[in-house]
Write a protein that holds these residues in place. Structure first.
Motif, PDB file in Angstrom:
ATOM      1  N   GLU A  30      10.302 -30.109 -26.390  1.00 57.32           N
ATOM      2  CA  GLU A  30      10.091 -29.092 -25.158  1.00 57.32           C
ATOM      3  C   GLU A  30       8.631 -29.329 -24.479  1.00 57.32           C
ATOM      4  N   ALA A  66       8.786 -32.155 -22.449  1.00 57.75           N
ATOM      5  CA  ALA A  66       9.692 -31.968 -21.197  1.00 57.75           C
ATOM      6  C   ALA A  66       8.737 -31.152 -20.384  1.00 57.75           C
ATOM      7  N   LEU A  67       7.963 -30.228 -20.746  1.00 58.24           N
ATOM      8  CA  LEU A  67       6.886 -29.530 -19.997  1.00 58.24           C
ATOM      9  C   LEU A  67       5.945 -29.985 -19.346  1.00 58.24           C
ATOM     10  N   LYS A  85      14.954 -24.297 -24.160  1.00 67.34           N
ATOM     11  CA  LYS A  85      16.075 -25.470 -23.934  1.00 67.34           C
ATOM     12  C   LYS A  85      16.961 -24.839 -23.083  1.00 67.34           C
ATOM     13  N   ARG A  95      16.063 -24.925 -19.402  1.00 68.67           N
ATOM     14  CA  ARG A  95      15.849 -26.026 -18.759  1.00 68.67           C
ATOM     15  C   ARG A  95      17.514 -26.282 -17.979  1.00 68.67           C
ATOM     16  N   THR A  96      18.488 -25.599 -18.787  1.00 73.75           N
ATOM     17  CA  THR A  96      19.934 -25.888 -18.451  1.00 73.75           C
ATOM     18  C   THR A  96      20.494 -24.825 -17.432  1.00 73.75           C
ATOM     19  N   ALA A 148      15.747 -18.782 -14.968  1.00 73.94           N
ATOM     20  CA  ALA A 148      15.044 -19.944 -15.818  1.00 73.94           C
ATOM     21  C   ALA A 148      13.673 -19.694 -15.857  1.00 73.94           C
ATOM     22  N   ARG A 166      11.787 -19.088 -19.439  1.00 71.41           N
ATOM     23  CA  ARG A 166      10.752 -20.086 -19.983  1.00 71.41           C
ATOM     24  C   ARG A 166       9.620 -19.363 -20.295  1.00 71.41           C
TER      25      ARG A 166
END
Length: 469
Positions: free
Chosen positions: A40, A43-44, A129, A132-133, A140, A144
């Protein structure tokens, strides 16, 4: 040289030298979700580099589990990270799954109080996670933010950007590696000096030297003991055979008539020959049991021979006295027999010839009986004397056969032991060569340890002098 003693530490040192700003290593207890947290964070913020070796990182992210308090093993790992000079950030993962995560956070903070003022950042990799979906951007963003990952990413970025002591990290990693290598060299050197690798080889060599005669002494002793047992048994058998011959001969003498006594020596010779053959069969059987693989043979000595017969018996004083006694007894018996005739005067003169005739007959019968008894006694004496000689010959026959077998068995033991001695000598020579190789190898290893130790210690001294300046 360091790579030979500690390849993992050397690789970590090279990673520390290659590391740069923005390198983060994610560590934590098993089950804390450190892998999900690393994914994660990557990804950020792509500017943060996730590495696997603490030596290559500038910031260490320690991920703790919100469902379990911190253990002693994890505390030891954190202490090693602190000693390495890394900046440490703590995150408490899985806050969405455990309602009492604040109690766990307090327990962890108390246990980490020895490391100074510690702040645990509550996060949830699962919420990040899931954010992100989600197709809804607003939802979102809220999810987050609630996951705590954006705030943690910001803190990691600040710590990574504030890193200005890369050289210090490399220096400390180098010192730790050198000290660790020195300890390993010292331990290996002590092990080589304390442990004698030739011990089992020397024990095997001592065992071979002790049995170097190839078992000759034990084999010879066994042969001698078995031979003695067979010798005693066969000599006892000879005694039994001789006693049986004596009994058979006496019985033959006693039941034979006067005319048949002349043929007794021939019959006795036949008994001796038959007894000798039976004894030879017994000797061969016993010696064959003793040496089943050997070709046992009887000696070439001739079989016991029986003399043709006793010398003629000489008539002595006893025979003459027996004539007188026989005549006197005969006359007395004759007078007793014709005494009724003496009562008749006319027949008194006629009784004298009858008395003489009866006395002569009685004297002849007594002399014949006495002669027969003397002849039988003479044969018994001759038989006893002959059996004495025959027994000695049979015993000599047994001893000769036993000695021949003992000689053959001893020679076989000597041959077999000689072969084993050659084999043992070859094994001892091979062990000596192996012992020399092992000793030379250990000496070379000890010398290499001392050489490497000198290099490491000189390097540590030079390193600390350079660090001091």
């Amino acid at each position: 040289m360091l790579g030979r003693w500690d390849p993992v530490g050397t690789e970590q040192l090279l990673a520390a030298q290659r590391g740069g700003a923005g390198a983060v290593v994610v560590v934590g207890p098993d089950g804390s979700g450190k892998t999900s947290i690393a994914e994660e964070i990557a990804a950020l913020d792509s500017s943060l580099q996730i590495v696997t070796s603490p030596a290559a990182a500038t910031v260490a992210l320690v991920v703790l589990d919100a469902g379990a308090a911190l253990g002693s093993g994890a505390l030891q790992s954190i202490s090693e990270l602190r000693d390495s000079g890394l900046r440490i950030v703590f995150a408490l993962n899985k806050i969405d799954a455990h309602r009492d995560w604040r109690s766990v956070a307090q327990l962890d903070a108390d246990r980490l109080s020895g490391f100074g003022a510690v702040q645990l950042h509550p996060v949830s990799a699962r919420l990040a996670k899931l954010a992100r979906t989600l197709p809804d951007p607003e939802r979102a963003r809220v999810l987050r933010t609630n996951s705590g990952l954006p705030a943690l990413q910001t803190i990691l970025g600040e710590h990574a950007a504030a890193d200005t002591d890369r050289a210090g990290i490399v220096w400390r990693a180098t010192e730790r590696l050198a000290l660790r290598v020195r300890e390993r060299i010292l331990a290996e050197s002590d092990r080589l000096r304390e442990v004698d690798p030739t011990g089992p080889l020397r024990g095997e060599r001592a065992r071979l030297v002790a049995a170097r005669d190839g078992g000759r002494a034990a084999g010879t002793a066994t042969v001698r003991s078995q031979i003695q047992l067979v010798r005693v048994a066969l000599l006892h058998e000879v005694g039994e055979r001789v006693r049986a011959l004596n009994s058979a001969a006496r019985a033959d003498i006693d039941r034979s008539k006067r005319a048949a006594l002349a043929g007794f020596p021939d019959r006795f010779a036949g008994l001796v020959a038959a007894g000798t053959e039976e004894l030879d069969a017994v000797i061969l059987a016993r010696l064959s049991e003793l040496a089943p693989d050997a070709a046992v043979q009887l000696p070439d000595a001739p079989r016991p021979a029986v003399p043709d017969g006793p010398e003629p018996r000489r008539r002595g004083l006893e025979d003459r006295m027996m004539i007188v006694v026989g005549a006197s007894a005969g006359v007395g018996l004759g007078r007793l027999a014709v005494s009724p005739l003496a009562m008749v005067p006319a027949l008194e003169i006629a009784s004298i010839p009858a008395t003489l005739l009866l006395g002569g007959g009685a004297a002849w019968w007594l002399m014949r009986s006495r002669s027969s008894l003397a002849d039988r006694a003479h044969l018994r004496t001759w038989t006893a004397d002959t059996l004495s000689g025959i027994k000695a010959q049979l015993e000599q026959r047994v001893v000769s056969a036993v000695l021949a077998t003992e000689t053959e068995l001893s020679e076989r033991v000597a041959r077999d032991s000689a072969v084993r001695v050659v084999q043992v000598d070859e094994q001892i020579a091979a062990l000596d060569a192996e012992i020399r190789n092992v000793v030379a190898k250990r000496s070379a290893q000890v010398a290499a340890c001392e050489r490497d130790l000198g290099v490491v210690e000189r390097g540590i001294v030079a390193f600390r002098r350079a660090a001091a300046t």
